[in-house]
Design an enzyme around this catalytic site. Structure first.
Site, PDB file in Angstrom:
ATOM      1  N   GLY A   1      -9.808 -27.217 -17.381  1.00  0.00           N
ATOM      2  CA  GLY A   1      -9.031 -27.346 -18.605  1.00  0.00           C
ATOM      3  C   GLY A   1      -9.726 -26.725 -19.814  1.00  0.00           C
ATOM      4  O   GLY A   1     -10.911 -26.385 -19.774  1.00  0.00           O
ATOM      5  N   HIS A   2      -8.966 -26.644 -20.895  1.00  0.00           N
ATOM      6  CA  HIS A   2      -9.511 -25.985 -22.091  1.00  0.00           C
ATOM      7  C   HIS A   2     -10.724 -26.721 -22.638  1.00  0.00           C
ATOM      8  O   HIS A   2     -10.759 -27.928 -22.703  1.00  0.00           O
ATOM      9  CB  HIS A   2      -8.456 -25.788 -23.176  1.00  0.00           C
ATOM     10  CG  HIS A   2      -7.652 -26.987 -23.550  1.00  0.00           C
ATOM     11  ND1 HIS A   2      -6.701 -26.955 -24.537  1.00  0.00           N
ATOM     12  CD2 HIS A   2      -7.647 -28.253 -23.074  1.00  0.00           C
ATOM     13  CE1 HIS A   2      -6.150 -28.141 -24.653  1.00  0.00           C
ATOM     14  NE2 HIS A   2      -6.695 -28.945 -23.782  1.00  0.00           N
ATOM     15  N   ASN A   3     -11.719 -25.896 -23.030  1.00  0.00           N
ATOM     16  CA  ASN A   3     -12.954 -26.405 -23.641  1.00  0.00           C
ATOM     17  C   ASN A   3     -13.827 -27.215 -22.704  1.00  0.00           C
ATOM     18  O   ASN A   3     -14.784 -27.854 -23.135  1.00  0.00           O
ATOM     19  CB  ASN A   3     -12.655 -27.212 -24.908  1.00  0.00           C
ATOM     20  CG  ASN A   3     -11.973 -26.347 -25.942  1.00  0.00           C
ATOM     21  OD1 ASN A   3     -10.770 -26.448 -26.161  1.00  0.00           O
ATOM     22  ND2 ASN A   3     -12.726 -25.456 -26.521  1.00  0.00           N
TER      23      ASN A   3
END
Lengths: 335, 335, 335
Positions: free
Chosen positions: B238-240
């Site tokens: 997922g993002h980050n």
């Protein structure tokens, strides 16, 4: 470089500015990393302690969180929403000029709106239609009898196999496959035969469909997503499933065939939903849960187990094998 | 046909040969199937019983395992590593001549090193750079502002959406999607809005990323894999998220947004890791486990349940529904 | 428009007609939605109550279900199989004319049968062969040394990386990746090295492989699917796995390396199967189960937990953490 002052943002989005409204902002950043010319936000209380040391030029937050903070603040009832709207002003927009890339292969019976963008190595099949302002990025394959509604975007390498109709402003991320034949097989004298999958897929306006997600076409009728459904990556939607408007699913969820899911549901990552059941509106399913029967009351539901160190887990899991026997040995409350 | 003698392999890789060092080897095989001109290996004790009947020309193994074996042996402290190194001598190397396939579509502002290979139907977007010796296989889509470091290989049909920077010697398998917009949505008056995902993806040197794996770009800052991270197929990052160096994950693992995973971790198949948590270095997570809070001590962790016959499972699972009530009925130890 | 009478269908498929055999049918529909010129079927007893109100021109069902129904019936021992066969008569067949699309990039050493179809933007590598009547849809990438058997279909955007041999009448859905390097790594002085994956993939006749499914190539020998294996979407088959004939797996199943699965097994969605184990013929694994050791008896097996409301689940899951201690406190049956 895009520049907005805190005061101009406040006015534009109906927020209240506190502190120096003239601070010039050129972009967004996190509380921890934003510089004096960037806007940050505070929505998750987990990060509240970063407020003391942030160098952000301005911070979007709730009034309650702003107490004691001396920097420039944009007060918002919902800081995450306000931040999302402001951030869109600064976000880079990739260039997608209208027109059809010379390498694209378009069936003569297909229609492409004059202001749509069709990228390199895109194949469009018979009788399909790409409507006004739609973007079909490089490497997409559009089969027969599909519709890509106005303003929709297929980012790149998306496949619409056949009979897939997208509403307006739908966005689909790379690797997604819509309209593949559903998994319909019947055992005939010791050998599987395919049940023809003659339905299609209907996707409502404003849906967002993640990378490498699959939505199979229906066996007879269509697989349906109502408007504003949000699917993360690696999601599987079986044939003839129906997903109500505004429902969101995180990565890795699978929904088996003919399941009917309500509106405003939230399905967390890697949950599995069996086929031929119904889930009512406003149901929350936590991560990795298994849903095998219908849910008729809104609320939060779970299965799965918490993490343990491996030794403890082994002992407990071994006991679970005998839980029924153990339970029979427990004295009754009334004895 | 490549030929090496057992003795020459021993010398090259610092191993000890026992038996006939002149045996000529043309390739590798399994203990069960290798012929007299092939090299086999024994690393997993599960297969030790195959030693008696193997026809392999030579076998790489530990000294302890070689006792009583009469064939030619290459003694190694780590037979699997030694075998891997030797096997590479025999492995077929596909032809990837330098140059750009005439069908490729390269933005005028992109840079491609003279000795890089760009295959058929590759699209490269504005300001992206393909460095020395890199291989971009057929059907890849590289968006804007990406970097493919020296010696990296995108096998085929890989998508780098935007702002994805790969280090050196990174290998990415078909269907992988890096840099798609993270799943960032905010509910605004009953309708979802997108939170712009303005970060990118940074992949360290020597990472290996499996088929149909997804690594989303960051919301504000970047999603990061440090060097030598090894991801199998169907993984979702997922993002980050931040993945420390040398961590390996097996197929189907999902890591939610902003999770921070340490170095030298091993995450087995289909484990799920929630967002906004930290896992320290040298943590092992067993298959299908669910991680919902931070892990601060190295070690092995598990959840999930063992397999049972369906009747037993039904009885036990039914009891689990009432486990808390059952527990309350158990007499206290001190009574 | 295709038209068949109920009587002609009965004759063609060896069914018994009851009621008006002259009813003209133009297509298929569900019991709930079919009109007077459509054929419906009843197989799942869940939908039996729809019989009273159906407007279908004819219904395929078992004799036992037909009692009291006044419309036209096609009696079948297995209504689902009969329906599947009839439905194929009405199903639209996409046009796939023989020949190679001018945009395709075919290595000079590859062979393509004269009546095969090769679509737009297809790349075919050295020494690969596409046999009679095979269909390779748009955007597929075929690497080196692959075989696509007679009558097989790669729908679109399928990747066969290298050394993948498909039997006859195999169908592969978009996004599937066969022959990617298996996940073989060895830790060498704190850094991973790749174990070369020199095997291939062998797929038997009549297999069906779902969208975005991955089947890795073997480390030394081949990964094998026997004939008539049916894989849904998002399935992961690790290197050197062996899947017996007629086995079917639903979406999201993962099979780790060197697992050996028997014939006529049914693996439900999101089940995980560990590596280096054996499962005998005719095993059923229910959804989301975890298989970590060999199964030697046919039958149905399960793990996982049922869904609960979140409050109840939290209490029960907390108790599970201490299940072993709890069990020790339960009085022995013999005391």
């Amino acid at each position: 470089m895009t520049t907005h002052t805190a005061a101009s943002l406040a006015e534009r989005f109906g927020l209240t500015v506190r502190g120096d409204g003239n601070v010039a902002l050129h972009g967004v950043g996190t509380l921890a990393e934003a510089g004096p010319d960037q806007l940050a936000f505070l929505a998750n209380p987990k990060y509240r302690n970063q407020l003391a040391s942030t160098r952000a030029g301005a911070v979007v937050m709730k009034e309650a969180d702003a107490e004691g903070y001396e920097g420039t603040v944009l007060l918002a009832r919902d800081p995450y929403v306000a931040f999302a709207r402001i951030s869109a002003l600064f976000a880079p927009i990739p260039e997608r000029a209208p027109g059809i890339h010379p390498s694209a292969s378009i069936d003569p019976s297909a229609e492409v709106a004059a202001d749509a963008h069709v990228g390199a190595f895109v194949a469009v099949g018979a009788r399909s239609r790409i409507e006004a302002g739609a973007v079909v990025g490089p490497g997409c394959v559009i089969g027969e009898d599909c519709v890509i509604g106005a303003g929709s975007e297929l980012v790149a390498r998306v496949t619409l196999v056949t009979r897939v109709r997208l509403g307006q402003r739908v966005r689909i991320h790379p690797g997604a496959v819509l309209g593949a034949a559903g998994f319909g097989i019947a055992m005939d004298n010791g050998h599987w035969i395919n049940v023809p999958q003659v339905g299609g897929v209907v996707i409502g306006d404003d849906c967002d469909i993640g990378a490498n997600t699959c939505i199979d076409r229906g066996a007879i009728e269509d697989t349906v997503l109502e408007e504003d459904v949000r699917l993360d990556n690696h999601i599987q939607i079986g044939h003839n499933a129906f997903i109500g408007a505004h429902t969101a699913m995180a990565g890795g969820v699978a929904v088996a065939g003919s399941a009917r899911i309500g509106r405003y549901c939230m399905i967390a990552g890697m949950a599995g939903i069996a086929g031929h059941l119904e889930i009512c509106d406003r149901v929350v399913i936590t991560a990795m849960s298994m849903v095998t029967s219908s849910i008729r009351e809104p609320g939060e539901y779970s299965s799965g187990l918490p993490l343990m160190d491996n030794r403890t887990w082994r002992r407990n899991a071994a006991r679970f094998r005998h839980l029924d026997e153990l339970a029979r040995r427990i004295p009754r409350a009334d004895k």
